[in-house]
Every structure is written in C-alpha cells, then in structure tokens.
Design a protein around this motif. Structure first.
Motif, PDB file in Angstrom:
ATOM      1  N   VAL A  59      24.158  67.864  52.208  1.00  0.00           N
ATOM      2  CA  VAL A  59      23.052  66.956  52.515  1.00  0.00           C
ATOM      3  C   VAL A  59      21.743  67.737  52.487  1.00  0.00           C
ATOM      4  O   VAL A  59      21.730  68.960  52.665  1.00  0.00           O
ATOM      5  N   LYS A  62      16.885  67.609  56.371  1.00  0.00           N
ATOM      6  CA  LYS A  62      16.034  66.552  56.904  1.00  0.00           C
ATOM      7  C   LYS A  62      16.191  66.519  58.427  1.00  0.00           C
ATOM      8  O   LYS A  62      17.105  67.142  58.993  1.00  0.00           O
ATOM      9  N   SER A  65      19.609  65.397  59.454  1.00  0.00           N
ATOM     10  CA  SER A  65      20.740  66.279  59.150  1.00  0.00           C
ATOM     11  C   SER A  65      20.660  67.613  59.876  1.00  0.00           C
ATOM     12  O   SER A  65      21.476  68.502  59.626  1.00  0.00           O
ATOM     13  N   PHE A  97      18.199  57.343  59.351  1.00  0.00           N
ATOM     14  CA  PHE A  97      17.666  57.868  58.098  1.00  0.00           C
ATOM     15  C   PHE A  97      16.181  57.530  57.936  1.00  0.00           C
ATOM     16  O   PHE A  97      15.672  56.582  58.538  1.00  0.00           O
ATOM     17  N   ILE A 101      18.452  51.620  54.554  1.00  0.00           N
ATOM     18  CA  ILE A 101      19.808  51.560  54.000  1.00  0.00           C
ATOM     19  C   ILE A 101      20.281  50.109  54.025  1.00  0.00           C
ATOM     20  O   ILE A 101      20.247  49.458  55.068  1.00  0.00           O
ATOM     21  N   LEU A 113      19.793  59.291  49.337  1.00  0.00           N
ATOM     22  CA  LEU A 113      19.767  60.264  50.428  1.00  0.00           C
ATOM     23  C   LEU A 113      19.726  61.707  49.920  1.00  0.00           C
ATOM     24  O   LEU A 113      19.821  62.645  50.716  1.00  0.00           O
TER      25      LEU A 113
END
Length: 400
Positions: A59, A62, A65, A97, A101, A113
């Motif tokens: 991933v 961010k 994450s 996020f 989504i 993403l």
C-alpha cells in the motif's frame, strides 16, 4: 480476485462474519469472502462494507496506512501462533481513506488506492502493478536514462506528452497478449477464498498439483490455407505479454520462454497437430515454466522445465486428462494429476488444510519432500471452469 480479466489487489466487499479470538483482548477474527482476517474488536459488524486488500500487496505511504509502516506497507500471510490463528490480507472501513469508495461489492479499487504488488518482480512477471508510465519507461529503457526525459517525467504535462508519443497501448499491440482467439485467455485462476460457495458444487473435479513458476502460452495459428502452401504464425507469451526473441525488459533477460520453445521444439509439434487436424485454425499449449532462477526454485530444478496444464484449439479447451495423452505423445511434461474425480468437502477450513503437501518427484527432477504451492481444480463437466487452493503453510514459509 480476478475482476474484468485482471488481478485485483484491493476490492470492496462485505464482512461475512465476526468471531472472538480466545485469549485476545484487542483483536478479533473476521471473514471476508473465504478469507480470515484480524481486526480491532468492534471495528466491524457482519454485513458492513470494507475494502479488502489481498496478500502480495504493497500500500502507499498514506495517513490511513501508517499502522503498516513497521511492515514496510506490505500485506502478507500471518500466523499468530499464540492464538493459533492465520490471517490473510486486511479489511479496512471505507471511511478511513482519502478518496471516496463506492459501496458496491466486487468493485476494484486497486488503482484508486495506488496499491501495487509487494514484490517488484511480480509486477514485471505478471504484467500488473505497474502504472502506465512505469511500463512505458521499462519498454524504452535507454531513452528514459537520458536527463531530459527524466526532467519531463518529473512534470505532469511532460509525462502526458511522453505517454502520448510512446506509451499508448495502440502503438504497442505487437507486445500485448493476443486477444483475437476465441478460446484462449490469460492463465490467471481465481483463489478459492474469493469463491467460497464453490464447495456447494459436488460435481467431480480433476485435482492437479500447482507448479510454482512463470506462466507461459504457446500458440500456432494458420494464417494462410492455400491448397499448395500453409502459412503459420507462432506466438510465445508470458502471462500478459507476447515475448519476442530479443530481450524484453518486462521478462527475465535470459528469456526462458524462447529457450523452452526451441529446446522442446514446440512450434514443430504444434504444426504437426494442426496438420493432423485439418479443420483447426489454431492450437495452444499453456503451462508453468519452473527453473533455477524462477520464484526461488521451490522444485529444486537444475534446468528450466515447462509443465503444461491447458490445451486449447479452435474448437475449445480440452479436458486436462485428454490433453495429457497428447502431451505424452509429444514428449511434453505436464502438471501432476492427483485425482480425476475429486469431490469438494463441505468444510472450508478442512479444504484449506488439504492444500499442504509435497510435489511429486516427477516435477522436481527426482527430489523428494519439495513443499507444494497447492492444488488447481478443473470441473469434469466444464474444463474452462477452474480455481486454485494455495497452501497457507507454503505462503508463510515463502514470506508471502
């Protein structure tokens, strides 16, 4: 999950169930499709939407994450020995996020993403996980080492200009996997975890060992049927690309695809088949290339081998049992057939545990006790329907 013919590393799903983990104070076990995942207690209820991110993924860095930093933002199979639990992938709430989504099951959000394969070699080998600019740079490697090209690539308008000139797929059809053949497709097979309801199907399946290497496709097409002379075109392909004899930066430089095409005399053998079957317009063999420099060589091989698993001609796909008879006639190796009438069990956990085991020595140059990646199942009434069951023990051992 395979969505629109492409591996999705992240997709929208619903939570199937939530279970307590005995002895755990902060975490619980949740189900997404057929996957078991760890989550914080109370984070989900059954029926909630989530983004499920599959193993093999990396991933982006961010805010959402950050908790994966100590794992280098990579998603792998984990065994929590203390609780005797295996977790594969992660499920995250939609509202964490920085992009919207959609609440629709099965929606691919891999690109949205910015999720890629955790292993860059997988991105090249599978032809996925690279964005269009990265793929363009790989195909024009020498040019992209020049300073003025690097300067352009650091500017949005410059990247778009270079892609307009060099990267449009329409300018590179020669290297794309051929999609003009009715019955031939890329060799991706769905994982059983993404289709857990399959266990309700009690039609017998042919169960084969899943060899671990790089997918290869060989096609011979009749291009001219003149009575006095037939012309043919020979296609050599990796999982997602047509491979030519010259080095291709998206495949290994030693080009095992052509090495085995020459060594096994595949073009001549496919031509012989077409000459014996006058009505066929094309014939295809697909298999796994395994060898010393591929996927860590779990088969302990000293040279490259092609283990076939699909045979297709213009009339359709063959039952693998019939295909094996033809491969045997031509001296072509194939994946081991373990059971010709395997009936799927009712219990998914039992089914997953059955994937642990060892390869036949025939696909390991005589070596015993080579840990097996898992099984592939082909429906006896429909050879086009197949799926795979990958051993969790194998994935943990390989750190995947």
């Amino acid at each position: 999950m395979i969505i629109d013919g492409k591996r999705s590393l992240a997709h929208v799903e619903k939570i199937s169930w939530v279970k307590e983990i005995e002895g755990a104070d902060n975490i619980e076990l949740i189900g997404v499709l057929g996957w078991n995942c760890i989550s914080k207690i109370g984070e989900f209820e059954k029926g909630d939407f989530c983004v499920y991110i599959e193993i093999d993924s990396k991933v982006p860095e961010k805010e959402w994450s950050e908790f994966l930093r100590r794992k280098h933002f990579k998603i792998k199979t984990m065994r929590l020995s203390r609780f005797n639990v295996i977790s594969q992938g992660i499920a995250l709430p939609l509202d964490i996020f920085d992009v919207e989504i959609p609440k629709k099951e099965g929606t691919d959000v891999t690109e949205l993403l910015e999720i890629k394969y955790s292993n860059p070699k997988d991105a090249k080998r599978k032809g996925e996980g690279l964005n269009k600019y990265e793929a363009m740079a790989l195909r024009n490697k020498e040019l992209f080492e020049k300073s003025w090209v690097k300067w352009l690539m650091n500017r949005d308008w410059g990247k778009k200009l270079l892609f307009f000139l060099l990267g449009d797929d329409r300018k590179d059809k020669s290297k794309r996997f051929p999609n003009k053949f009715d019955h031939i497709s890329k060799t991706d097979q769905e994982r059983c975890e993404n289709m857990p309801d399959v266990l309700q199907d009690k039609t017998p399946f042919v169960r084969t060992q899943k060899c671990d290497g790089s997918s290869a496709t060989y096609i011979l097409e009749v291009t001219n049927t003149h009575p006095l002379k037939k012309d043919y075109e020979f296609y050599v392909c990796s999982r997602n690309l047509r491979v030519f004899r010259e080095d291709d930066p998206l495949v290994d430089n030693d080009n095992p695809y052509w090495e085995l095409a020459d060594k096994l005399d595949i073009e001549r053998k496919l031509r012989d088949y077409l000459e014996k079957h006058k009505g066929c317009k094309y014939v295809c063999w697909q298999g796994e290339i395994c060898g010393p420099k591929i996927q860590g060589n779990p088969h302990k091989l000293t040279q490259n081998h092609l283990f076939c698993f699909h045979m297709i001609d213009s009339n359709g796909m063959f039952d693998i049992r019939e295909a094996k008879k033809i491969w045997d006639e031509y001296g072509i190796e194939s994946v081991p057939i373990d059971d010709e009438e395997y009936v799927l069990p009712d219990d998914f956990e039992e089914f997953k545990l059955s994937a642990d085991g060892y390869y036949d020595s025939d696909v390991c140059e005589g070596h015993e006790k080579c840990a097996m990646e898992g099984w592939v199942y082909y429906k006896t009434t429909d050879p086009k329907f197949s799926f795979k069951n990958i051993s969790c023990k194998y994935l943990i051992k390989r750190g995947e």
